[in-house]
Design a protein around this motif. Structure first.
Motif, PDB file in Angstrom:
ATOM      1  N   VAL A 242       0.874  -1.075  -0.029  1.00 55.34           N
ATOM      2  CA  VAL A 242      -0.078  -0.020   0.116  1.00 55.34           C
ATOM      3  C   VAL A 242       0.959   1.143   0.076  1.00 55.34           C
ATOM      4  O   VAL A 242       1.923   1.169   0.630  1.00 55.34           O
ATOM      5  CB  VAL A 242      -0.835  -0.066   1.333  1.00 55.34           C
ATOM      6  CG1 VAL A 242      -1.531   1.332   1.634  1.00 55.34           C
ATOM      7  CG2 VAL A 242      -1.944  -1.131   1.320  1.00 55.34           C
ATOM      8  N   SER A 243       0.646   2.365  -0.866  1.00 61.35           N
ATOM      9  CA  SER A 243       1.111   3.373  -0.760  1.00 61.35           C
ATOM     10  C   SER A 243       0.368   4.436   0.074  1.00 61.35           C
ATOM     11  O   SER A 243      -0.987   4.859   0.133  1.00 61.35           O
ATOM     12  CB  SER A 243       1.278   4.223  -2.191  1.00 61.35           C
ATOM     13  OG  SER A 243       1.655   5.561  -1.951  1.00 61.35           O
ATOM     14  N   ALA A 244       0.787   5.004   1.384  1.00 62.44           N
ATOM     15  CA  ALA A 244       0.159   5.600   2.390  1.00 62.44           C
ATOM     16  C   ALA A 244       0.877   6.984   2.362  1.00 62.44           C
ATOM     17  O   ALA A 244       1.907   7.326   2.667  1.00 62.44           O
ATOM     18  CB  ALA A 244       0.271   5.260   3.552  1.00 62.44           C
ATOM     19  N   ALA A 245      -0.055   8.233   2.132  1.00 64.67           N
ATOM     20  CA  ALA A 245       0.489   9.627   2.272  1.00 64.67           C
ATOM     21  C   ALA A 245       0.537   9.615   3.953  1.00 64.67           C
ATOM     22  O   ALA A 245      -0.231   9.698   4.794  1.00 64.67           O
ATOM     23  CB  ALA A 245      -0.571  10.513   1.735  1.00 64.67           C
ATOM     24  N   ASN A 255      17.499  16.627  -5.882  1.00 62.74           N
ATOM     25  CA  ASN A 255      17.417  16.732  -7.541  1.00 62.74           C
ATOM     26  C   ASN A 255      16.423  15.627  -7.890  1.00 62.74           C
ATOM     27  O   ASN A 255      16.309  14.992  -8.992  1.00 62.74           O
ATOM     28  CB  ASN A 255      18.577  16.465  -8.176  1.00 62.74           C
ATOM     29  CG  ASN A 255      19.188  15.038  -8.011  1.00 62.74           C
ATOM     30  OD1 ASN A 255      18.690  14.394  -7.180  1.00 62.74           O
ATOM     31  ND2 ASN A 255      20.306  14.789  -8.921  1.00 62.74           N
ATOM     32  N   ALA A 256      15.348  15.091  -6.888  1.00 62.50           N
ATOM     33  CA  ALA A 256      14.289  14.154  -7.295  1.00 62.50           C
ATOM     34  C   ALA A 256      12.933  14.916  -6.759  1.00 62.50           C
ATOM     35  O   ALA A 256      12.994  15.880  -5.966  1.00 62.50           O
ATOM     36  CB  ALA A 256      14.505  12.784  -6.654  1.00 62.50           C
ATOM     37  N   PHE A 257      12.014  13.937  -6.986  1.00 67.31           N
ATOM     38  CA  PHE A 257      10.502  14.281  -6.592  1.00 67.31           C
ATOM     39  C   PHE A 257      10.814  14.350  -4.976  1.00 67.31           C
ATOM     40  O   PHE A 257      11.239  13.424  -4.453  1.00 67.31           O
ATOM     41  CB  PHE A 257       9.471  13.332  -7.183  1.00 67.31           C
ATOM     42  CG  PHE A 257       9.385  13.411  -8.559  1.00 67.31           C
ATOM     43  CD1 PHE A 257       8.865  14.686  -9.242  1.00 67.31           C
ATOM     44  CD2 PHE A 257       9.765  12.478  -9.250  1.00 67.31           C
ATOM     45  CE1 PHE A 257       8.661  14.677 -10.553  1.00 67.31           C
ATOM     46  CE2 PHE A 257       9.665  12.424 -10.853  1.00 67.31           C
ATOM     47  CZ  PHE A 257       9.275  13.833 -11.431  1.00 67.31           C
ATOM     48  N   GLY A 258       9.937  15.061  -4.429  1.00 69.82           N
ATOM     49  CA  GLY A 258       9.843  15.137  -2.810  1.00 69.82           C
ATOM     50  C   GLY A 258       9.082  13.871  -2.672  1.00 69.82           C
ATOM     51  O   GLY A 258       8.240  13.424  -2.983  1.00 69.82           O
ATOM     52  N   ARG A 259       9.316  13.559  -1.267  1.00 68.76           N
ATOM     53  CA  ARG A 259       8.627  12.259  -0.681  1.00 68.76           C
ATOM     54  C   ARG A 259       7.413  12.734   0.275  1.00 68.76           C
ATOM     55  O   ARG A 259       7.564  13.689   1.211  1.00 68.76           O
ATOM     56  CB  ARG A 259       9.421  11.635   0.083  1.00 68.76           C
ATOM     57  CG  ARG A 259       8.910  10.278   0.415  1.00 68.76           C
ATOM     58  CD  ARG A 259       9.752   9.234   1.194  1.00 68.76           C
ATOM     59  NE  ARG A 259      10.412   9.363   2.509  1.00 68.76           N
ATOM     60  CZ  ARG A 259       9.508   9.250   3.618  1.00 68.76           C
ATOM     61  NH1 ARG A 259       8.764   8.316   3.747  1.00 68.76           N
ATOM     62  NH2 ARG A 259      10.418   9.407   4.889  1.00 68.76           N
ATOM     63  N   ALA A 260       6.173  12.373  -0.126  1.00 68.15           N
ATOM     64  CA  ALA A 260       5.054  12.580   0.838  1.00 68.15           C
ATOM     65  C   ALA A 260       4.196  11.439   1.405  1.00 68.15           C
ATOM     66  O   ALA A 260       3.439  11.380   2.131  1.00 68.15           O
ATOM     67  CB  ALA A 260       4.028  13.413   0.051  1.00 68.15           C
ATOM     68  N   ASP A 261       4.892  10.249   0.799  1.00 67.81           N
ATOM     69  CA  ASP A 261       4.118   8.978   1.364  1.00 67.81           C
ATOM     70  C   ASP A 261       5.336   8.018   1.761  1.00 67.81           C
ATOM     71  O   ASP A 261       6.484   8.374   1.817  1.00 67.81           O
ATOM     72  CB  ASP A 261       3.404   8.350   0.259  1.00 67.81           C
ATOM     73  CG  ASP A 261       4.406   7.863  -1.066  1.00 67.81           C
ATOM     74  OD1 ASP A 261       5.375   8.283  -1.096  1.00 67.81           O
ATOM     75  OD2 ASP A 261       3.718   7.428  -2.058  1.00 67.81           O
ATOM     76  N   GLU A 262       4.800   6.801   2.143  1.00 69.68           N
ATOM     77  CA  GLU A 262       5.713   5.590   2.413  1.00 69.68           C
ATOM     78  C   GLU A 262       4.788   4.400   1.925  1.00 69.68           C
ATOM     79  O   GLU A 262       3.812   4.745   1.711  1.00 69.68           O
ATOM     80  CB  GLU A 262       6.010   5.695   3.907  1.00 69.68           C
ATOM     81  CG  GLU A 262       4.898   5.144   4.900  1.00 69.68           C
ATOM     82  CD  GLU A 262       5.581   5.293   6.142  1.00 69.68           C
ATOM     83  OE1 GLU A 262       6.437   5.381   6.559  1.00 69.68           O
ATOM     84  OE2 GLU A 262       4.370   4.801   7.169  1.00 69.68           O
ATOM     85  N   TYR A 263       5.667   3.360   2.027  1.00 72.74           N
ATOM     86  CA  TYR A 263       5.201   2.132   1.668  1.00 72.74           C
ATOM     87  C   TYR A 263       4.861   1.250   2.767  1.00 72.74           C
ATOM     88  O   TYR A 263       5.671   1.152   3.717  1.00 72.74           O
ATOM     89  CB  TYR A 263       6.036   1.539   0.549  1.00 72.74           C
ATOM     90  CG  TYR A 263       6.388   2.269  -0.589  1.00 72.74           C
ATOM     91  CD1 TYR A 263       5.461   2.804  -1.482  1.00 72.74           C
ATOM     92  CD2 TYR A 263       7.625   2.765  -0.870  1.00 72.74           C
ATOM     93  CE1 TYR A 263       5.522   3.712  -2.630  1.00 72.74           C
ATOM     94  CE2 TYR A 263       7.998   3.536  -1.670  1.00 72.74           C
ATOM     95  CZ  TYR A 263       6.921   3.945  -2.802  1.00 72.74           C
ATOM     96  OH  TYR A 263       7.373   4.886  -3.626  1.00 72.74           O
ATOM     97  N   VAL A 264       3.753   0.634   2.714  1.00 71.28           N
ATOM     98  CA  VAL A 264       3.311  -0.643   3.707  1.00 71.28           C
ATOM     99  C   VAL A 264       3.178  -1.841   3.208  1.00 71.28           C
ATOM    100  O   VAL A 264       2.070  -1.896   2.437  1.00 71.28           O
ATOM    101  CB  VAL A 264       1.982   0.015   4.563  1.00 71.28           C
ATOM    102  CG1 VAL A 264       1.774  -0.880   5.536  1.00 71.28           C
ATOM    103  CG2 VAL A 264       2.279   1.367   4.822  1.00 71.28           C
ATOM    104  N   TYR A 265       3.988  -2.838   3.281  1.00 71.85           N
ATOM    105  CA  TYR A 265       3.763  -4.145   2.936  1.00 71.85           C
ATOM    106  C   TYR A 265       2.832  -4.965   3.878  1.00 71.85           C
ATOM    107  O   TYR A 265       2.893  -4.955   5.143  1.00 71.85           O
ATOM    108  CB  TYR A 265       5.152  -4.913   3.027  1.00 71.85           C
ATOM    109  CG  TYR A 265       5.809  -4.571   1.640  1.00 71.85           C
ATOM    110  CD1 TYR A 265       5.491  -5.283   0.541  1.00 71.85           C
ATOM    111  CD2 TYR A 265       7.100  -3.710   1.472  1.00 71.85           C
ATOM    112  CE1 TYR A 265       6.242  -5.119  -0.783  1.00 71.85           C
ATOM    113  CE2 TYR A 265       7.638  -3.488   0.596  1.00 71.85           C
ATOM    114  CZ  TYR A 265       7.342  -3.982  -0.521  1.00 71.85           C
ATOM    115  OH  TYR A 265       8.047  -3.802  -1.775  1.00 71.85           O
ATOM    116  N   PHE A 266       1.863  -5.645   3.421  1.00 66.88           N
ATOM    117  CA  PHE A 266       1.153  -6.553   4.144  1.00 66.88           C
ATOM    118  C   PHE A 266       1.174  -8.104   3.724  1.00 66.88           C
ATOM    119  O   PHE A 266       1.095  -8.417   2.643  1.00 66.88           O
ATOM    120  CB  PHE A 266      -0.466  -6.250   3.914  1.00 66.88           C
ATOM    121  CG  PHE A 266      -0.703  -4.927   4.605  1.00 66.88           C
ATOM    122  CD1 PHE A 266      -1.301  -4.730   5.888  1.00 66.88           C
ATOM    123  CD2 PHE A 266      -0.735  -3.782   4.133  1.00 66.88           C
ATOM    124  CE1 PHE A 266      -1.676  -3.817   6.429  1.00 66.88           C
ATOM    125  CE2 PHE A 266      -1.020  -2.439   4.530  1.00 66.88           C
ATOM    126  CZ  PHE A 266      -1.494  -2.370   5.726  1.00 66.88           C
TER     127      PHE A 266
END
Length: 701
Positions: A242-245, A255-266
């Motif tokens: 899941v991608s969670a903001a 020099n990359a896109f800013g991060r607003a989310d993280e990843y949640v493995y189930f």
């Protein structure tokens, strides 16, 4: 392969030709890499055990002098003997080992992860507000060894594991073999994978194989490798990400896109699957639902491709609307080619599929299909006779949400269309998608700022949103009021806090086991070393994560008071809103992991250290039997028979809630006789044979 490389070097020193031959064979094998994740499985980690007394046969390291900034010496030494505060040491792993003597006060015992350990627990405090509810537990210790301890108490019994491991960002956020792993380390990723693999294999043993879940959060630095690792460790499970903001303010990435989310493995083990839950409008986003959580009505006139009358002549027909409703009175037949004026119907306005520029369009469906949907309440009239009427309909996907109960039908409008409620205002349930953008999951507001309310004078880097952890767990333990939840990277203690919230919401008796070490932050370490302090000193240990953050947070959450004794300001939000100062009706106990000698265990001289493990194995509820007696002792959920000659009165004393009977004996026949007399619902456990065997075998796996 790094371990094989070390062994090859040792072989080559003894026999150069044999070493060369083995090297060629290993190189050939390296070329035959299977599909999947491949990484260097580094030598088993080592962990320092400050405060543990030095014994003959221990492995130790020599500490730098107090106040020294000299880099620590990571060589391992074997203690040959100890006398009058001085130890004789022999160097381990050297071709020509050095032998030295050194003051015991400057030595720290070190355990390698290949070594068998015999764990114990010593209580460092408790808080009780929950009556007879099970205790949440916090274990201060190396999490690999603490997980090994739990293989004795909870193998196959854990319902959910939630972990937030180090993200391996290249910052000083985690250690391998007592050294920080930085971004310049060429083995950075493989060290992280080796570190995680060892712990995940133990976690797999603890999870209930029939129905349990592992939840792991991660960011972009390691999410690809973690996904493959999870599939390799749990080949029979289903894995979903899941991608969670988690941050409304984007974290800059140069020099990359800013991060607003993280990843949640189930990782779904056995029959595990997320349960449908009542969810608010934040959860049901994207196609088909407005931002207010209302069902979506689409315009009946076709848009996009194939929109002209000529694309589907049968889709150009009049819909007759009675403006007094307004409501649809009749659906006409398709108009012949070249005709644009429909026959009149008394008292009605004819609505045709004309686009905004006046050109002829077409309806989304045939007149016959529209009539069918009209009878189902799936067609709605908007607008008025002066400005013109617009026809709306429910697409199949939206209507399915009504059929499935996501939206409750509250009634019908004058035009016959159904009136539905709004998500978040009813009790219907749903399993959400894999894109989570939920206000409650903001780590700044409901992680960092919430933690400052609980402990105003203490900071912890990047705590999880309390409600994000709560929500992730709820999908899997909502229908398990007695679930056992484990977090072996517990950090600030958010998972335990979340489990207490879940219990309050439904009267559950879930318990959380939190594991963390007492590591001091890198910046604080520098200051403390300059003061002449080092690990094991009380003034050093008080600043460690477990003593300074985890334990105080859990105590504060239960009591509703800050570490200074003041009522916590503010309210809990979302699912269950109430003052934080109310606290929770829960129990918790705090432990430090100890390392026992198998000989003292076998000779019944370490019962006090093992006693908490027996209590945990029995469910961590009620009184704990902390001291041996001459005969036996029985608590609420378990009993200990210290003298098999007292077996009869022991068995007669076992209550209906007792689930375990520990029998202390070296005599297998005597143990079997006691087992034969026990009620069927009571599990017999032989001490200390079961304990010693568990950890001896575990070290070989």
């Amino acid at each position: 392969m790094s371990r094989i490389g070390d062994l090859l070097q040792q072989v080559t020193k003894l026999d150069a030709a044999l070493g060369a031959d083995l090297g060629r064979e290993v190189k050939a094998l390296e070329q035959r890499r299977p599909f999947g994740l491949n990484f260097e499985r580094h030598q088993p980690e080592t962990v320092e055990l400050p405060g543990r007394s030095v014994r003959r046969g221990d492995k130790v390291r020599v500490l730098p002098a107090r106040g020294s900034s000299v880099r620590p010496d990571h060589r391992l030494w074997l203690v040959r003997r100890v006398a009058d505060g001085v130890a004789q040491l022999v160097e381990l792993g050297a071709e020509e080992p050095e032998v030295i003597t050194h003051a015991v006060d400057d030595l720290v015992v070190t355990a390698e992860f290949r070594d068998p350990i015999y764990p114990g627990l010593v209580s460092t405090g408790r808080v009780e507000r929950g009556g007879d509810k099970p205790f949440h537990t916090v274990i201060n210790g190396e999490n690999f060894h603490a997980l090994q301890a739990l293989t004795y108490t909870h193998e196959g019994k854990v319902d959910a594991i939630y972990i937030d491991p180090p993200y391996n960002t290249g910052a000083r956020d985690w250690k391998y073999n007592n050294d920080y792993v930085d971004g310049e380390d060429v083995y950075r990723h493989s060290k992280w994978l080796a570190f995680m693999e060892r712990r995940l294999k133990l976690a797999k043993r603890l999870l209930n194989p029939e129905n349990s879940v592992l939840v792991v959060t991660i960011d972009e630095k390691e999410y690809l490798r973690l996904g493959l690792l999870l599939q390799q460790v749990f080949p029979d499970a289903r894995t979903q990400m899941v991608s969670a903001a988690i941050n409304g303010a984007v974290v800059a990435r140069g020099n990359a896109f800013g991060r607003a989310d993280e990843y949640v493995y189930f990782v779904y083990v056995g029959e595990a699957a997320p349960s449908p839950l009542p969810l608010g409008p934040d959860w049901v986003s994207g196609r088909g639902v407005t931002h207010r959580g209302e069902i979506r009505w689409d315009r009946l006139i076709r848009s996009g491709t194939g929109t002209s009358r000529s694309d589907s002549p049968g889709g150009f027909y009049p819909i007759y609307v009675d403006p007094t409703g307004p409501r649809i009175e009749e659906i006409g037949d398709p108009l012949p080619a070249g005709t644009s004026v429909p026959p009149p119907v008394d008292g009605c306005v004819a609505v045709l599929p004309l686009r905004s520029n006046g050109s002829e369009g077409r309806w989304q469906m045939s007149a016959r299909e529209l009539a069918s949907r009209l009878s189902q309440g799936r067609v709605r009239v908007g607008g008025n006779s002066r400005r013109g009427f617009t026809i709306y309909y429910l697409k199949d996907g939206e209507f399915r949400k009504v059929v499935d109960g996501l939206y409750a039908v509250l009634g019908r409008r004058a035009d016959g269309s159904i009136i539905t409620d709004v998500i978040g205002e009813h009790s219907t349930s749903v399993v959400p998608g894999t894109q989570w953008k939920v206000e409650a999951h903001d780590a700044s507001h409901y992680g960092s700022r919430l933690l400052l309310k609980v402990m105003p004078d203490r900071k912890f880097p990047f705590p999880k949103s309390l409600y994000a952890v709560e929500d992730a767990l709820r999908f899997f333990v909502a229908d398990k009021p007695d679930a056992v939840v484990l977090d072996f990277f517990s950090g600030s203690g958010t998972t335990a806090h979340a489990v207490m919230r879940l219990n309050k919401q439904d009267g559950g008796r879930r318990q959380c086991i939190s594991i963390t070490n007492n590591e001091v932050g890198a910046d604080e370490q520098k200051v403390l070393r300059e003061k002449g302090l080092r690990p094991g000193d009380p003034e050093w240990e008080r600043w460690g994560i477990c003593d300074y953050i985890t334990k105080p947070r859990i105590r504060a959450a239960i009591t509703g008071r800050t570490p200074d004794g003041d009522p916590i300001k503010g309210d809990y939000k979302f699912t269950d809103e109430f003052p934080m100062a109310d606290g929770f009706e829960e129990n918790a106990e705090f432990f430090t992991l100890t390392y026992e000698a198998p000989r003292t265990v076998a000779h019944h001289r370490s019962f006090e250290a093992i006693a908490p493990l027996l209590w945990l194995k029995a469910g961590a509820r009620g009184r704990r039997i902390d001291e041996p007696t001459d005969t036996f002792d029985v608590a609420e959920t378990y009993g200990v028979l210290f003298d098999v000659d007292a077996a009869t009165p022991f068995i007669e004393s076992l209550g209906a809630d007792v689930r375990l009977a520990y029998v202390v004996t070296d005599d297998d026949r005597a143990f079997q006789l006691v087992c034969s007399e026990l009620p069927e619902h009571i599990e017999p456990v032989r001490l200390y044979e079961s304990y010693l065997t568990n950890f001896t075998i575990g070290a070989q796996e």
